[in-house]
Design an enzyme around this catalytic site. Structure first.
Site, PDB file in Angstrom:
ATOM      1  N   ARG A  25      -0.256  55.755 -43.500  1.00 43.18           N
ATOM      2  CA  ARG A  25      -1.007  56.080 -44.730  1.00 43.18           C
ATOM      3  C   ARG A  25      -2.166  57.028 -44.475  1.00 43.18           C
ATOM      4  O   ARG A  25      -3.203  56.944 -45.141  1.00 43.18           O
ATOM      5  CB  ARG A  25      -1.531  54.813 -45.420  1.00 43.18           C
ATOM      6  CG  ARG A  25      -0.456  53.892 -45.957  1.00 43.18           C
ATOM      7  CD  ARG A  25       0.017  54.344 -47.323  1.00 43.18           C
ATOM      8  NE  ARG A  25       1.174  53.560 -47.739  1.00 43.18           N
ATOM      9  CZ  ARG A  25       1.123  52.520 -48.545  1.00 43.18           C
ATOM     10  NH1 ARG A  25      -0.018  52.116 -49.030  1.00 43.18           N
ATOM     11  NH2 ARG A  25       2.230  51.884 -48.875  1.00 43.18           N
ATOM     12  N   ARG A  29      -6.082  57.323 -50.180  1.00 45.28           N
ATOM     13  CA  ARG A  29      -7.278  57.269 -51.036  1.00 45.28           C
ATOM     14  C   ARG A  29      -8.598  57.203 -50.289  1.00 45.28           C
ATOM     15  O   ARG A  29      -9.651  57.393 -50.885  1.00 45.28           O
ATOM     16  CB  ARG A  29      -7.166  56.085 -52.001  1.00 45.28           C
ATOM     17  CG  ARG A  29      -6.339  56.420 -53.232  1.00 45.28           C
ATOM     18  CD  ARG A  29      -6.183  55.210 -54.131  1.00 45.28           C
ATOM     19  NE  ARG A  29      -5.394  54.197 -53.456  1.00 45.28           N
ATOM     20  CZ  ARG A  29      -5.197  52.963 -53.923  1.00 45.28           C
ATOM     21  NH1 ARG A  29      -5.755  52.593 -55.049  1.00 45.28           N
ATOM     22  NH2 ARG A  29      -4.449  52.106 -53.251  1.00 45.28           N
ATOM     23  N   ARG A  38      -4.735  64.026 -56.005  1.00 46.37           N
ATOM     24  CA  ARG A  38      -4.044  62.994 -56.770  1.00 46.37           C
ATOM     25  C   ARG A  38      -4.438  63.090 -58.248  1.00 46.37           C
ATOM     26  O   ARG A  38      -3.596  62.964 -59.132  1.00 46.37           O
ATOM     27  CB  ARG A  38      -4.426  61.633 -56.180  1.00 46.37           C
ATOM     28  CG  ARG A  38      -4.092  60.435 -56.975  1.00 46.37           C
ATOM     29  CD  ARG A  38      -2.818  59.788 -56.476  1.00 46.37           C
ATOM     30  NE  ARG A  38      -2.825  58.359 -56.745  1.00 46.37           N
ATOM     31  CZ  ARG A  38      -2.847  57.827 -57.964  1.00 46.37           C
ATOM     32  NH1 ARG A  38      -2.861  58.607 -59.015  1.00 46.37           N
ATOM     33  NH2 ARG A  38      -2.848  56.521 -58.104  1.00 46.37           N
ATOM     34  N   ASP A  75       7.278  57.964 -51.002  1.00 43.76           N
ATOM     35  CA  ASP A  75       7.165  56.501 -50.998  1.00 43.76           C
ATOM     36  C   ASP A  75       8.551  55.891 -50.809  1.00 43.76           C
ATOM     37  O   ASP A  75       9.551  56.503 -51.190  1.00 43.76           O
ATOM     38  CB  ASP A  75       6.547  56.000 -52.307  1.00 43.76           C
ATOM     39  CG  ASP A  75       6.084  54.549 -52.170  1.00 43.76           C
ATOM     40  OD1 ASP A  75       4.981  54.331 -51.633  1.00 43.76           O
ATOM     41  OD2 ASP A  75       6.852  53.633 -52.553  1.00 43.76           O
ATOM     42  N   TYR A 152      11.812  44.821 -53.493  1.00 49.89           N
ATOM     43  CA  TYR A 152      11.163  45.406 -54.681  1.00 49.89           C
ATOM     44  C   TYR A 152      12.162  45.561 -55.832  1.00 49.89           C
ATOM     45  O   TYR A 152      11.823  45.358 -56.993  1.00 49.89           O
ATOM     46  CB  TYR A 152      10.541  46.764 -54.334  1.00 49.89           C
ATOM     47  CG  TYR A 152       9.327  46.645 -53.432  1.00 49.89           C
ATOM     48  CD1 TYR A 152       8.063  46.424 -53.955  1.00 49.89           C
ATOM     49  CD2 TYR A 152       9.455  46.727 -52.041  1.00 49.89           C
ATOM     50  CE1 TYR A 152       6.954  46.292 -53.134  1.00 49.89           C
ATOM     51  CE2 TYR A 152       8.354  46.609 -51.211  1.00 49.89           C
ATOM     52  CZ  TYR A 152       7.106  46.382 -51.759  1.00 49.89           C
ATOM     53  OH  TYR A 152       6.012  46.247 -50.944  1.00 49.89           O
TER      54      TYR A 152
HETATM   55  O1  1CP Z   1       0.628  58.659 -45.351  1.00 48.91           O
HETATM   56  C1  1CP Z   1       1.685  58.044 -45.277  1.00 48.91           C
HETATM   57  O2  1CP Z   1       1.845  57.030 -44.543  1.00 48.91           O
HETATM   58  C2  1CP Z   1       2.908  58.579 -45.993  1.00 48.91           C
HETATM   59  C3  1CP Z   1       3.216  58.134 -47.286  1.00 48.91           C
HETATM   60  C4  1CP Z   1       3.607  56.704 -47.601  1.00 48.91           C
HETATM   61  C5  1CP Z   1       4.431  55.785 -46.898  1.00 48.91           C
HETATM   62  C6  1CP Z   1       5.039  55.954 -45.535  1.00 48.91           C
HETATM   63  C7  1CP Z   1       3.234  56.080 -48.804  1.00 48.91           C
HETATM   64  C8  1CP Z   1       2.358  56.681 -49.826  1.00 48.91           C
HETATM   65  N1  1CP Z   1       3.890  54.884 -48.885  1.00 48.91           N
HETATM   66  C9  1CP Z   1       4.603  54.663 -47.737  1.00 48.91           C
HETATM   67  C10 1CP Z   1       5.453  53.519 -47.393  1.00 48.91           C
HETATM   68  C11 1CP Z   1       5.469  52.324 -48.256  1.00 48.91           C
HETATM   69  N2  1CP Z   1       5.360  52.237 -49.621  1.00 48.91           N
HETATM   70  C12 1CP Z   1       5.686  51.016 -47.768  1.00 48.91           C
HETATM   71  C13 1CP Z   1       5.988  50.697 -46.318  1.00 48.91           C
HETATM   72  C14 1CP Z   1       4.769  50.620 -45.484  1.00 48.91           C
HETATM   73  C15 1CP Z   1       3.774  49.556 -45.840  1.00 48.91           C
HETATM   74  O3  1CP Z   1       4.106  48.352 -45.725  1.00 48.91           O
HETATM   75  O4  1CP Z   1       2.648  49.921 -46.240  1.00 48.91           O
HETATM   76  C16 1CP Z   1       5.664  50.135 -48.854  1.00 48.91           C
HETATM   77  C17 1CP Z   1       5.853  48.636 -48.822  1.00 48.91           C
HETATM   78  C18 1CP Z   1       5.453  50.915 -50.033  1.00 48.91           C
HETATM   79  C19 1CP Z   1       5.393  50.423 -51.427  1.00 48.91           C
HETATM   80  C20 1CP Z   1       4.110  50.752 -52.043  1.00 48.91           C
HETATM   81  N3  1CP Z   1       3.774  52.003 -52.478  1.00 48.91           N
HETATM   82  C21 1CP Z   1       2.977  49.917 -52.194  1.00 48.91           C
HETATM   83  C22 1CP Z   1       2.890  48.452 -51.742  1.00 48.91           C
HETATM   84  C23 1CP Z   1       2.998  47.588 -52.950  1.00 48.91           C
HETATM   85  C24 1CP Z   1       3.100  46.089 -52.735  1.00 48.91           C
HETATM   86  O5  1CP Z   1       2.433  45.395 -53.507  1.00 48.91           O
HETATM   87  O6  1CP Z   1       3.859  45.607 -51.887  1.00 48.91           O
HETATM   88  C25 1CP Z   1       1.963  50.684 -52.794  1.00 48.91           C
HETATM   89  C26 1CP Z   1       0.590  50.242 -53.217  1.00 48.91           C
HETATM   90  C27 1CP Z   1       2.480  52.012 -52.928  1.00 48.91           C
HETATM   91  C28 1CP Z   1       1.759  53.214 -53.448  1.00 48.91           C
HETATM   92  C29 1CP Z   1       1.429  54.232 -52.418  1.00 48.91           C
HETATM   93  N4  1CP Z   1       2.349  54.813 -51.569  1.00 48.91           N
HETATM   94  C30 1CP Z   1       1.719  55.776 -50.802  1.00 48.91           C
HETATM   95  C31 1CP Z   1       0.328  55.798 -51.188  1.00 48.91           C
HETATM   96  C32 1CP Z   1      -0.722  56.719 -50.616  1.00 48.91           C
HETATM   97  C33 1CP Z   1       0.173  54.820 -52.195  1.00 48.91           C
HETATM   98  C34 1CP Z   1      -1.113  54.525 -52.974  1.00 48.91           C
HETATM   99  C35 1CP Z   1      -1.007  55.262 -54.264  1.00 48.91           C
HETATM  100  C36 1CP Z   1      -2.249  55.897 -54.792  1.00 48.91           C
HETATM  101  O7  1CP Z   1      -2.549  57.060 -54.513  1.00 48.91           O
HETATM  102  O8  1CP Z   1      -2.904  55.213 -55.568  1.00 48.91           O
END
Ligand code: 1CP
Length: 343
Positions: A25, A29, A38, A75, A152
């Site tokens: 990540r 943010r 964003r 994502d 999911y």
């Molecule tokens: O920078 C990076 O790592 C690249 C981009 C990336 C990756 C590899 C994002 C952007 N998401 C992911 C993987 C991802 N997404 C996973 C696997 C890794 C982990 O466990 O963190 C999972 C479970 C998700 C699903 C997801 N997307 C969640 C989790 C939700 C939950 O309750 O289980 C969330 C909050 C997101 C949104 C997201 N994805 C990425 C970002 C930067 C964000 C935040 C969004 C924002 O800008 O508000």
């Protein structure tokens, strides 16, 4: 000195004096420049599907910190979206999806080869990045592992215990198995296209692997990942693959070898001396600083960073966090961590 990129050297089994480093990540943010882009994109999915802006946020942490690797901004939930599920993000709450609770939900989904029009902007982002990244930065593509993506799709949201997915797995094994199979096959096609567009490494995120136990772990965390890697490596011999069966505990032992991966990412709970003894002989190890230290900083950040580097210096190691960096992290702490690693 080899002119091969540092991350690729570690992935091919080389022990380096200073480990390559990137953060899960890393585009996110906690960075003001991410928040600005964003806001320009509108919502999160619009950012993922806008190749210029997605490439921009991918490059931001590289410009600021000079990490050894860059991970495509996208994502894991884009794949269910491409397969025809409804996917949206509720600000401050997280993802929402249409749910799959029985066979009728599955037949509405598209086939494994029907995702590419939807994913075209993601492939374009990869092409932009492979042109614009510095020559010593490795580009990582990624997808979710089938089990985590399925949790999911079944629940329609993130869940603390993945209970709906376990219920379908036990109550309707046929529908559950067909979903895992579709995700396995679609993930091969999706990652194949990322590699064709310029991804040099791929990573599979199985964030909820730890909630599968015993035989269920082998069938739904290990087997699908093994199939994906075999499919990809038959098309792209030598493609390095990183796997992250998060919270797998003792199931981490032998996992990389069993699935054919080149590196095993470990979560914060794994003891690094144990990892050096039981995991590193089989593959490169990636990890595992506690992301909380990116918030709190101080001497503990420096001493923990040094301790991890020291514990894993006897074999191939990629320095990373044990999970994603959080929005409340202090961007200055990333500089302090890098200073502690690189001197
Ligand atoms: O920078 C990076 O790592 C690249 C981009 C990336 C990756 C590899 C994002 C952007 N998401 C992911 C993987 C991802 N997404 C996973 C696997 C890794 C982990 O466990 O963190 C999972 C479970 C998700 C699903 C997801 N997307 C969640 C989790 C939700 C939950 O309750 O289980 C969330 C909050 C997101 C949104 C997201 N994805 C990425 C970002 C930067 C964000 C935040 C969004 C924002 O800008 O508000």
């Amino acid at each position: 000195m080899s002119d091969k990129k540092k991350l690729l050297r570690a992935l091919s089994g080389e022990t380096l004096d200073v480990p390559p480093v990137w953060l899960m990540r890393q585009a996110g943010r906690y960075l003001p420049e991410y928040r600005a882009t964003r806001a320009e994109a509108g919502d999160f999915l619009s950012l993922c599907y806008n190749p210029d802006l997605a490439a921009e946020v991918t490059l931001q942490p590289i410009r600021r910190y000079g990490f050894d690797a860059s991970i495509l901004f996208a994502d894991i939930l884009l794949l269910p979206h491409a397969l025809g599920a409804d996917v949206w993000f509720v600000t401050g709450e997280g993802p929402r999806l249409s749910t799959i609770t029985e066979a009728s939900g599955l037949v509405k989904l598209k086939g494994k080869d029907d995702i590419h029009d939807h994913m075209a902007p993601v492939y374009e982002t990869v092409r932009i990045l492979s042109r614009e990244l510095p020559s010593d930065t490795t580009l990582i593509g990624f997808a979710g592992a089938p089990w985590t993506v399925a949790t999911y799709m079944i629940a329609g949201r993130g869940t603390p215990d993945q209970a709906p997915a376990h219920a379908l797995r036990e109550g309707d094994p046929e529908t559950f198995g067909a979903l895992i199979n579709l995700l396995t096959e679609a993930t091969i096609e999706y990652l194949d296209q990322q590699v064709q567009a310029g991804a040099e490494v791929v990573k599979l995120f199985d964030s909820w692997a730890g909630s599968l136990k015993g035989d269920a772990f082998d069938r739904f965390a290990l087997e699908p990942v093994k199939r994906i890697i075999a499919g990809l490596k038959s098309r792209h011999p030598g493609l390095p693959v990183i796997v992250f069966p998060r919270e797998a505990g003792e199931k981490y032992v032998g996992f990389a070898k069993a699935v054919g991966a080149d590196a095993l990412a470990i979560d914060t709970a794994v003891d690094t001396n144990w990892a050096a003894e039981y995991l590193q002989p089989n593959s490169c190890v990636q990890g595992n600083l506690d992301p909380k230290l990116m918030v709190t900083g101080g001497d503990a950040l420096i001493s923990e960073t040094r301790r991890i580097v020291e514990a894993l210096k006897g074999g191939p190691h990629i320095f990373n966090l044990g999970h994603g960096i959080t929005p409340d992290a202090d961007p200055e702490n990333v500089h302090r961590m890098l200073e502690a690693i690189r001197g």
